[in-house]
Scaffold this active site. Structure first.
Site, mmCIF file in Angstrom:
data_model
loop_
_atom_site.group_PDB
_atom_site.id
_atom_site.type_symbol
_atom_site.label_atom_id
_atom_site.label_comp_id
_atom_site.label_asym_id
_atom_site.label_seq_id
_atom_site.Cartn_x
_atom_site.Cartn_y
_atom_site.Cartn_z
ATOM 1 N N ASP A 98 0.827 -1.211 0.000
ATOM 2 C CA ASP A 98 0.000 0.000 0.000
ATOM 3 C C ASP A 98 0.867 1.270 0.000
ATOM 4 O O ASP A 98 2.069 1.231 0.251
ATOM 5 C CB ASP A 98 -0.904 -0.022 1.225
ATOM 6 N N GLU A 101 2.734 6.781 -2.708
ATOM 7 C CA GLU A 101 2.546 8.016 -3.470
ATOM 8 C C GLU A 101 2.715 9.270 -2.611
ATOM 9 O O GLU A 101 2.610 10.384 -3.121
ATOM 10 C CB GLU A 101 1.153 8.046 -4.114
ATOM 11 N N ASP A 175 -8.874 4.020 -3.131
ATOM 12 C CA ASP A 175 -10.023 3.988 -2.222
ATOM 13 C C ASP A 175 -11.206 4.802 -2.755
ATOM 14 O O ASP A 175 -11.343 5.994 -2.458
ATOM 15 C CB ASP A 175 -9.619 4.522 -0.848
#
Length: 395
Positions: A98, A101, A175
């Site tokens: 995960d 960024e 998400d």
């Protein structure tokens, strides 16, 4: 790390035993690892990105602060791969790599490079370290015993830049809201799927049902049963079929909530399984030519001006399957467009009805459980797909 049973979620990939949530962040001692304090280890090794004072740069993340690994440091990769090895030794077969960024633009890196330019390179390095571990693990096992597909590893990630597909195995779209919205809901997941596909991300998908729920006094986004079921139908035709409870599980309908949702999940899993043979072909094609598994129609029908106006409305699986997902609340039918330039008819998989008028639209019934899907009439791929649906007892 958060472990969740995944054998039935990535059905037909036959790879992961667990989904493990793995961050490029190292958390402070709010929730210390039972065996090791990874934050303290990384801090002691001096492999965390630093602030201008030379201290670990602490990044706010929901209810706690975290330090970020300095992926430009020569010692980071070896240490992190050792963490991965420990996970694999404990039985983990797959993980969500995960984040990646969020490199701040005012950090100090070991390499001394400008953090603004390093910001986009960071997710590439994040993918590279994970992929290198995969290859090293595979190489270490070579020749020891007969290859067993159950012993393969897989990881998927959301961050990316130009070279990320070179290193990443699978991607997901981050998400989305648990909503029907076009800007950040189920519709946006199709936009992201198709736009990323023509940007080099051939193996992409979204969380079934979306992720972000909101439970404030005046703003509420809760995942409804209908949204969950329609998202299951959508993702049965993406590379990966994977659920997620979301950030507020108690506010969301789940695939295990009741018999209806569980039965629908099983039905969609069979839909996903039924085109496994074709998915295998398309994955190989993607590796060779870069074509995505899920495709916007203009890739194959560039001269049909009508397909240019399509956004999230429908997409192709390879060249042989056309999917028109139901993406609006309460809808029981959808408008399908059959592109110009075909020499054969499109056949509705549920009714067998043929649509011969190319460059035309038609309204198609779409009750829950029967997403509008079409195959090219006479196509070997289409016929095999339909035969599989019959064998699974859902046609």
């Amino acid at each position: 790390m958060i472990l969740r049973p995944l054998k039935h979620i990535l059905l037909s990939l036959s790879i992961p035993e667990f989904e493990t949530w793995l961050l490029c962040f190292k958390q402070t001692d709010k929730k210390p690892n039972r065996r090791r304090n990874l934050f303290e280890e990384a801090k002691k090794l001096d492999i965390l990105v630093k602030d201008k004072c030379g201290e670990p740069y602490m990044v706010p993340n929901t209810a706690f602060d975290v330090g970020m690994l300095d992926l430009t440091h020569p010692d980071t990769a070896a240490w992190f791969k050792q963490v991965l090895q420990e996970m694999v030794d404990d039985g983990v077969k797959g993980w969500m790599a995960d984040f990646g960024e969020g490199l701040p633009l005012d950090v100090t890196l070991y390499s001394g490079e400008d953090p603004i330019s390093a910001h986009n390179r960071y997710p590439e390095l994040w993918a590279q370290i994970n992929r290198e571990f995969m290859e090293e693990w595979k190489s270490a096992r070579a020749g020891k015993e007969r290859e067993d597909p159950e012993e393969a590893l897989v990881f998927f990630m959301r961050a990316g830049f130009r070279d990320s597909p070179k290193w990443g195995m699978l991607f997901w779209e981050g998400d989305q809201m648990v909503s029907w919205q076009a800007n950040d809901g189920i519709k946006s997941s199709v936009v992201g799927l198709l736009s990323s596909g023509i940007s080099g991300y051939a193996f992409n998908h979204s969380d079934i049902g979306g992720y972000c729920a909101v439970n404030l006094p005046f703003i509420k986004y809760h995942r409804s049963e209908e949204l969950l079921m329609r998202w299951m139908e959508l993702n049965a035709f993406t590379t990966v079929f994977r659920t997620h409870e979301g950030n507020k599980p108690s506010c969301n309908s789940q695939f295990y909530s009741n018999h209806k949702t569980l039965s629908h999940f099983a039905r969609c899993a069979k839909l996903y399984k039924a085109w496994y043979f074709y998915r295998t072909q398309l994955v190989k094609e993607a590796a060779q030519k870069g074509l995505p598994v899920c495709r916007h129609l203009f890739i194959h029908y560039p001269n049909d001006r009508n397909v240019h106006s399509l956004s999230y409305h429908q997409f192709l699986i390879g060249t042989e399957i056309l999917v028109v997902p139901v993406l609006d609340k309460g809808k029981k039918n959808v408008k399908a467009y059959f592109p110009e330039g075909e020499t054969c008819s499109w056949q509705h998989i549920w009714s067998g009805k043929l649509f011969k008028e190319h460059g035309s639209e038609a309204w198609v019934e779409a009750p829950v459980g029967y997403p509008p899907v079409f195959i090219k009439a006479g196509s070997t791929v289409g016929e095999t797909f339909v035969d599989n649906l019959r064998n699974f007892g859902i046609l």
